[in-house]
Structures are given as structure tokens and as C-alpha cells.
Design a protein around this motif. Structure first.
Motif, PDB file in Angstrom:
ATOM      1  N   CYS A  17       0.872  -1.178   0.000  1.00 28.38           N
ATOM      2  CA  CYS A  17       0.000   0.000   0.000  1.00 28.38           C
ATOM      3  C   CYS A  17       0.907   1.226   0.000  1.00 28.38           C
ATOM      4  O   CYS A  17       1.728   1.399   0.910  1.00 28.38           O
ATOM      5  N   THR A  18       0.781   2.055  -1.023  1.00 25.87           N
ATOM      6  CA  THR A  18       1.673   3.210  -1.171  1.00 25.87           C
ATOM      7  C   THR A  18       0.941   4.550  -1.166  1.00 25.87           C
ATOM      8  O   THR A  18       1.575   5.590  -0.998  1.00 25.87           O
ATOM      9  N   ILE A  19      -0.357   4.522  -1.361  1.00 28.44           N
ATOM     10  CA  ILE A  19      -1.145   5.757  -1.368  1.00 28.44           C
ATOM     11  C   ILE A  19      -2.006   5.847  -0.111  1.00 28.44           C
ATOM     12  O   ILE A  19      -2.102   6.893   0.532  1.00 28.44           O
ATOM     13  N   ARG A  20      -2.587   4.723   0.241  1.00 27.97           N
ATOM     14  CA  ARG A  20      -3.424   4.603   1.432  1.00 27.97           C
ATOM     15  C   ARG A  20      -3.587   3.124   1.717  1.00 27.97           C
ATOM     16  O   ARG A  20      -3.590   2.289   0.823  1.00 27.97           O
ATOM     17  N   GLY A  21      -3.711   2.776   2.987  1.00 31.87           N
ATOM     18  CA  GLY A  21      -3.852   1.369   3.342  1.00 31.87           C
ATOM     19  C   GLY A  21      -5.216   0.823   2.998  1.00 31.87           C
ATOM     20  O   GLY A  21      -6.232   1.500   3.194  1.00 31.87           O
ATOM     21  N   VAL A  22      -5.246  -0.397   2.475  1.00 35.24           N
ATOM     22  CA  VAL A  22      -6.517  -1.072   2.247  1.00 35.24           C
ATOM     23  C   VAL A  22      -7.283  -1.188   3.564  1.00 35.24           C
ATOM     24  O   VAL A  22      -8.505  -1.154   3.606  1.00 35.24           O
ATOM     25  N   CYS A  23      -6.549  -1.284   4.668  1.00 40.03           N
ATOM     26  CA  CYS A  23      -7.149  -1.361   6.000  1.00 40.03           C
ATOM     27  C   CYS A  23      -7.821  -0.063   6.408  1.00 40.03           C
ATOM     28  O   CYS A  23      -8.602  -0.034   7.356  1.00 40.03           O
ATOM     29  N   GLY A  24      -7.528   1.025   5.688  1.00 40.45           N
ATOM     30  CA  GLY A  24      -8.069   2.331   6.034  1.00 40.45           C
ATOM     31  C   GLY A  24      -7.024   3.275   6.608  1.00 40.45           C
ATOM     32  O   GLY A  24      -7.302   4.446   6.883  1.00 40.45           O
ATOM     33  N   LYS A  25      -5.797   2.775   6.779  1.00 39.35           N
ATOM     34  CA  LYS A  25      -4.721   3.590   7.342  1.00 39.35           C
ATOM     35  C   LYS A  25      -4.323   4.696   6.380  1.00 39.35           C
ATOM     36  O   LYS A  25      -4.109   4.459   5.194  1.00 39.35           O
ATOM     37  N   LEU A  26      -4.210   5.915   6.893  1.00 42.34           N
ATOM     38  CA  LEU A  26      -3.816   7.060   6.087  1.00 42.34           C
ATOM     39  C   LEU A  26      -2.298   7.203   6.092  1.00 42.34           C
ATOM     40  O   LEU A  26      -1.621   6.741   7.019  1.00 42.34           O
ATOM     41  N   PRO A  27      -1.726   7.862   5.077  1.00 45.73           N
ATOM     42  CA  PRO A  27      -0.264   7.971   4.986  1.00 45.73           C
ATOM     43  C   PRO A  27       0.407   8.550   6.231  1.00 45.73           C
ATOM     44  O   PRO A  27       1.445   8.037   6.662  1.00 45.73           O
ATOM     45  N   LYS A  28      -0.187   9.576   6.823  1.00 42.33           N
ATOM     46  CA  LYS A  28       0.450  10.166   8.002  1.00 42.33           C
ATOM     47  C   LYS A  28       0.432   9.182   9.170  1.00 42.33           C
ATOM     48  O   LYS A  28       1.404   9.095   9.937  1.00 42.33           O
ATOM     49  N   GLU A  29      -0.654   8.434   9.308  1.00 39.79           N
ATOM     50  CA  GLU A  29      -0.711   7.412  10.352  1.00 39.79           C
ATOM     51  C   GLU A  29       0.360   6.348  10.114  1.00 39.79           C
ATOM     52  O   GLU A  29       1.018   5.894  11.057  1.00 39.79           O
ATOM     53  N   ALA A  30       0.543   5.972   8.858  1.00 39.10           N
ATOM     54  CA  ALA A  30       1.562   4.971   8.517  1.00 39.10           C
ATOM     55  C   ALA A  30       2.954   5.478   8.876  1.00 39.10           C
ATOM     56  O   ALA A  30       3.788   4.729   9.401  1.00 39.10           O
ATOM     57  N   LYS A  31       3.205   6.751   8.604  1.00 39.26           N
ATOM     58  CA  LYS A  31       4.529   7.321   8.898  1.00 39.26           C
ATOM     59  C   LYS A  31       4.760   7.409  10.398  1.00 39.26           C
ATOM     60  O   LYS A  31       5.866   7.126  10.891  1.00 39.26           O
ATOM     61  N   PHE A  32       3.733   7.777  11.147  1.00 42.97           N
ATOM     62  CA  PHE A  32       3.883   7.826  12.595  1.00 42.97           C
ATOM     63  C   PHE A  32       4.135   6.434  13.164  1.00 42.97           C
ATOM     64  O   PHE A  32       4.889   6.274  14.129  1.00 42.97           O
TER      65      PHE A  32
END
Length: 555
Positions: A17-32
Motif C-alpha cells: 500500500c503506497t497511497i493509502r492502506g486497504v485497512c483504512g490507514k492514512l499515509p500520516k498514520e503509517a509514517k507515525f
């Protein structure tokens, strides 16, 4: 803003997932979350040194476990909470570093990259820029990256089990020390592929110990699960729905709802709580509501009452995307979190106040009935071993020809219908051994029994896969076999997130071979790493039901 995450089965195109998580995770959440893992490694770097001097407290252990758990798929979607945990981790790292300096403990130069100054993390622009340097892609070698992430995902799953055990007062310093060592080793630029492969297997070994610890914590606290039924209908009172995996929260909620006129129902992975003796005494514990976790967007609105998430398996609410907004009725605790929800913390004594849920529930309508009847469960190792003579006799007589381990996770992908169809296609002389939410694909099917033995033996939650291991080892002993792989057991595992990863690594450590995993092979396994697993353990994916029946010699 981009991201890179391939830790779960539903990762985009089985790549990442490179734009947004299929799980619903947003990029900023992924980075944190990536940054939290960076901070945890820094904490582990110093806590591991201090542990050997007796200068560490269990709060540090718990911080490591909780932080790892928060980054599991579907656990936490609260951006502010993730960021604050990151900052807490950096502060803890620096405090532990100061202790090391005071005791003349040196850190090798190869780990200095884990000591980014804390001012970087207090500026949004600089912290997000730094996140790009420390994520999954920091390792350019795809095989090293694959081994490192396999260990990391195993540690995340292990941390989940260790946190649940810790909430019941059960800890193990040897396992905690290993978690630290593993976090440090995957950041060691000198670690060879062979050393990392061994670390993968070591993670599986400690995974077995972690599951055994949680099994001990649960059974000594609440008794051994007993064969029985769980009601899937509803009562006439308003209710609270408890989801996730934490049995300590189940106990606290049941105690605090006594005499309030509010009933309690389990959801998804909390279903096995219905079979613990300690919980059966509560008359207002009505049963289980709903099915697998991913159906919550349809089932939560009809429940009407508040929902308590004690761990992962959250489908996040995103304005404009979800048909129903029930965020104001969702409460979270432990590693779970979702923006807009009330998070309940424990006090210094480990207690929690659920009065807000109870008062809200009193004002709600009773649940709307979506199904009727009961489901059968409670087949953890103690219960199954009490039936050992009956099972052994059924095998010797030919009434039972095979056991099929179908433990693991459920998910949204249409391809998961395979597991329902596979269960239906199994010959009538086979018995399914299951644990985890994968069971919801076939638990309610009319599969019958063999000489009074149900054809689906549900051991419990995903961590109760440990029970399936204990059962297999006891059967090996009962039949006088030298190799566990000589048992009439086949393994067709459904995986989704990192707790399934630690279960898989545990099975590999125990020497179990020819495991099939699906619906897809994990994207984080590189071609070379997968080749090692195929050649040494016979690991493979699934195909079609008909073809797999032939592969398993079931047709």
C-alpha cells in the motif's frame, strides 16, 4: 503524501500500500507508526543494556509491547495518539540513554542512527521528512528487507499476546529480553542473512513461549475453556458489545455491569470468552453478537449499544465513506484507538472505569436480532485432551481419517470464500481444528459430528493456536510417533495480520512442514526467502478447492 506498508494479507495488489492502506490507514498514520517503531528500537537499544544491571522496570517492557501492538493491522487509527506515543518513546529513549551514560555503558557506533536528536520529532515537517528515511524501504537489499520485516511482524504478533498476558499480571523477562535483542539485531548492519534466518526461527521459538504464557494467564485466571454453546440471539435489555481479545477487560466489564440492567455480548475474536468457567456465572452475559470483524460496519448499527474495542480488528470510520456513523458509540482501550472515540486508560493499579459505556448503554435500545441459535466451542487443549481416548479410538477405527488445521484470520477479500467451500468439500471423516476469526467462514455450517465429536473443534482466539500445537504433540505421543509430521494432520492456514505471522513462525520452529497459507503468500517474503521456506519446510500457497483436495489426498 505517500507511504509503504505490506504487513497484511490485503496489501494492495499483494505488493504494498503506497497511497493509502486497504485497512483504512492514512499515509500520516503509517509514517507515525514507522517512527514509533524507530523509537521502540532506540528504547530497546538501551533497555537491553540496563536489563543486565537490574536497572529496568516493567513499565519500559510494557511500553515496548504496547507500541509494537499499536502498529498491528487494524489496531490504531488515532493520529494524535500515535504521535504522542512516538514522543513518549523518544523521551524514554533519551532517559534510558542518560542512565547508560551514568553507568559508563557504551553504545556501538553502528547503532548511532537510532539516536536522532529529539528536536527532529517536535516539528511536523522535519519528523515526516525523517520518516521517509527509516521506513520499510530503508533496506535496499530485498532479501535482507524481507528477513528483517518477517522478524518485525513476528515481534508485533508476539507483543500482542504478551500485552494481554501482562494485563493479567503474567510477565516473562526472558521473552522481554529476546524482543529487545531482536529489535536491535534487525538494525545491526553487520547481521548476515544466515543470522537473520536464525533470528526468524528464534522469533518462532519465543512465539511458542509467548502463547504458552498467555494460555497460562488466561486459564489460571478464568479456568480452562469447557465444551459448550454460545447464544447468538439477543435479550430484551440494552447491551454493550465487547470486541478484541483482552479477557481482563471482559472481567472488568462484567463486574461493572452487574445489576445495571445492561447485558454484555462478545463480538468476533472475543467469542471464546463464552466458554471460560469464570464468565459463565454472569447471568447478564448473553452470548455473541455478529460475525467476523470486517462485517462490523453492517452489524454495529443494529446492535444499538456502545462497543468496546480491547485490541485490533477495527474498521476505521472515515467521513463520507461509511454509510453509518457509529463513532460516538465506540470506545477503545489498550493498544486500540480510533479518532473521535473515547479511549479508556487503566489506572496505576491496572483497573479501568467503564461507567461511560454503561451510562450510554442504559439510554440505548436493545440489540436488533440478526440471527438465532447457538454455536459450539470451548475445544482448547485441556478439553480436547479429556476426549483423547475417544479421539484416538475414532482414528484407529477409521471413523476419523484426517484432522485439518484451518486456524488463522478472516478478511474482506472475496477469495476467502475458498475456506467455506473447502470446509464443505471435506470428506465426512475429517475433523477441522480451528482458532481465530477464520472460523467464521465455517463455524455455523451444518457439518455434523463423528461419533459425538463435532467436526469443527474451535480452540478459541488466534493465540489459542497454541492449543492446537499441544493437541498435536499429545496425539503424536498417543500414537507413538517420532515425527509430528507423521500425524494424519494437514495445515491449511488463513492469514491476515501479524498475529498470524507469529503463529506461522511458531509452527515452523516446531518443525511442522507442508503448511499451506492463503489466500495469498505474504508480500513481504522475497523470492529468495520464500524459496528457503519452500525447500526447508514445504511452505506453499493455496490454489482451488478441487486442486487442493487432490494435493492433500482428500479426493
Amino acid at each position: 503524501m505517500n507511504m509503504f506498508c505490506y504487513q497484511c494479507q490485503e496489501t494492495s495488489k499483494n505488493s504494498a500500500c503506497t497511497i493509502r492502506g486497504v485497512c483504512g490507514k492514512l499515509p500520516k498514520e503509517a509514517k507515525f507508526e514507522d517512527l514509533m517503531l524507530y523509537a521502540v528500537k532506540g528504547v530497546a537499544l538501551f533497555s537491553h543494556k540496563l536489563r543486565h544491571l537490574g536497572l529496568l522496570d516493567i513499565k519500559t517492557d510494557y511500553f515496548i509491547l504496547n507500541s509494537l501492538f499499536m502498529t498491528i493491522t487494524n489496531a490504531n487509527f488515532d493520529e494524535k495518539k500515535l504521535y504522542q506515543t512516538l514522543l513518549n518513546g523518544i523521551e524514554l529513549r533519551d532517559n534510558l540513554q542518560a542512565k547508560c551514560i551514568a553507568h559508563n555503558i557504551n553504545i556501538e557506533d553502528k547503532f548511532l542512527h537510532l539516536l536522532e536528536p529529539k528536536y527532529t520529532f517536535y516539528n511536523e515537517e522535519s519528523v515526516l521528512e525523517f520518516a521517509n528515511k527509516i521506513g520499510v524501504l530503508r533496506n535496499s537489499d530485498v532479501d535482507i528487507r524481507s528477513l528483517v520485516e518477517t522478524v518485525m511482524y513476528g515481534l508485533k504478533g508476539m507483543a500482542a499476546y504478551l500485552e494481554h498476558a501482562a494485563n493479567l499480571g503474567y510477565e516473562n523477562e526472558n521473552i522481554a529480553s529476546f524482543v529487545e535483542r531482536a529489535l536491535i539485531t534487525i538494525e545491526d548492519s553487520d547481521a548476515t542473512p544466515q543470522e537473520l534466518i536464525q533470528l526468524v526461527l528464534d522469533t518462532g521459538m519465543y512465539g511458542v513461549e509467548a502463547m504458552a504464557l498467555l494460555d497460562k494467564a488466561n486459564t489460571e485466571s478464568y479456568g480452562n475453556p469447557e465444551m459448550g454453546t454460545a447464544n447468538i440471539g439477543v435479550g430484551n435489555n440494552p447491551g454493550i458489545l465487547i470486541s478484541g481479545h483482552d479477557l481482563k477487560d471482559m472481567e472488568l466489564l462484567l463486574e461493572q455491569t452487574l445489576g445495571t440492567g445492561v447485558d454484555v455480548y462478545t463480538h468476533s475474536e472475543m467469542l471464546p470468552a463464552n466458554y471460560y468457567p469464570a464468565f459463565k456465572k454472569y447471568e447478564h452475559f448473553k452470548g455473541n453478537y455478529g460475525n467476523s470483524w470486517w462485517l462490523q460496519t453492517k452489524e454495529f448499527p443494529t446492535f444499538n449499544g456502545p462497543i468496546l474495542f480491547t485490541s485490533n480488528c477495527i474498521v476505521p470510520f472515515r467521513p463520507g465513506e461509511n454509510k453509518f456513523n457509529y463513532v460516538d458509540k465506540v470506545f477503545t482501550t489498550n493498544a486500540a484507538g480510533m479518532e473521535g472515540c473515547i479511549h479508556i486508560e487503566r489506572d496505576e493499579h491496572g483497573n479501568k472505569d467503564f461507567s461511560q459505556l454503561i451510562e450510554m448503554a442504559k439510554k440505548c435500545d436493545p440489540p436488533i436480532e440478526i440471527e438465532k441459535g447457538v454455536v459450539i466451542g470451548g475445544f482448547a487443549h485441556n478439553q480436547v485432551l479429556s476426549l483423547a481416548d475417544k479421539i484416538v479410538e475414532a482414528v484407529k477405527s477409521g471413523a476419523i481419517k484426517r484432522f485439518v488445521v484451518m486456524a488463522g484470520c478472516d478478511g474482506r477479500m472475496p477469495s476467502r470464500k475458498y475456506y467455506e467451500e473447502f470446509a464443505l468439500a471435506l470428506p465426512s471423516d475429517t475433523v477441522i481444528l480451528t482458532a481465530g476469526c477464520a472460523k467464521f467462514r465455517y463455524l455455523k455450517l451444518p457439518l455434523g459430528d463423528i461419533n459425538g465429536i463435532p467436526r469443527v473443534l474451535d480452540a478459541g482466539q488466534c493465540n489459542d493456536s497454541y492449543s492446537l500445537v499441544v493437541i498435536a504433540l499429545k496425539l503424536k505421543e498417543a500414537f507413538g510417533l517420532n515425527d509430528i509430521n507423521d500425524l494424519p494432520i494437514i495445515y491449511n492456514i488463513a492469514w491476515y495480520e501479524q498475529k498470524a505471522v507469529i503463529v506461522l513462525l511458531a509452527l515452523l520452529y516446531l518443525g511442522i512442514k507442508n503448511i499451506h497459507v492463503g489466500p495469498t503468500i505474504p508480500a513481504f517474503l522475497s523470492e529468495s526467502v520464500l524459496k528457503v521456506l519452500v525447500e526447508n519446510f514445504g511452505l506453499s500457497g493455496i490454489t482451488t478447492v478441487d486442486e487442493d483436495m487432490k494435493i492433500f489426498n482428500l479426493k
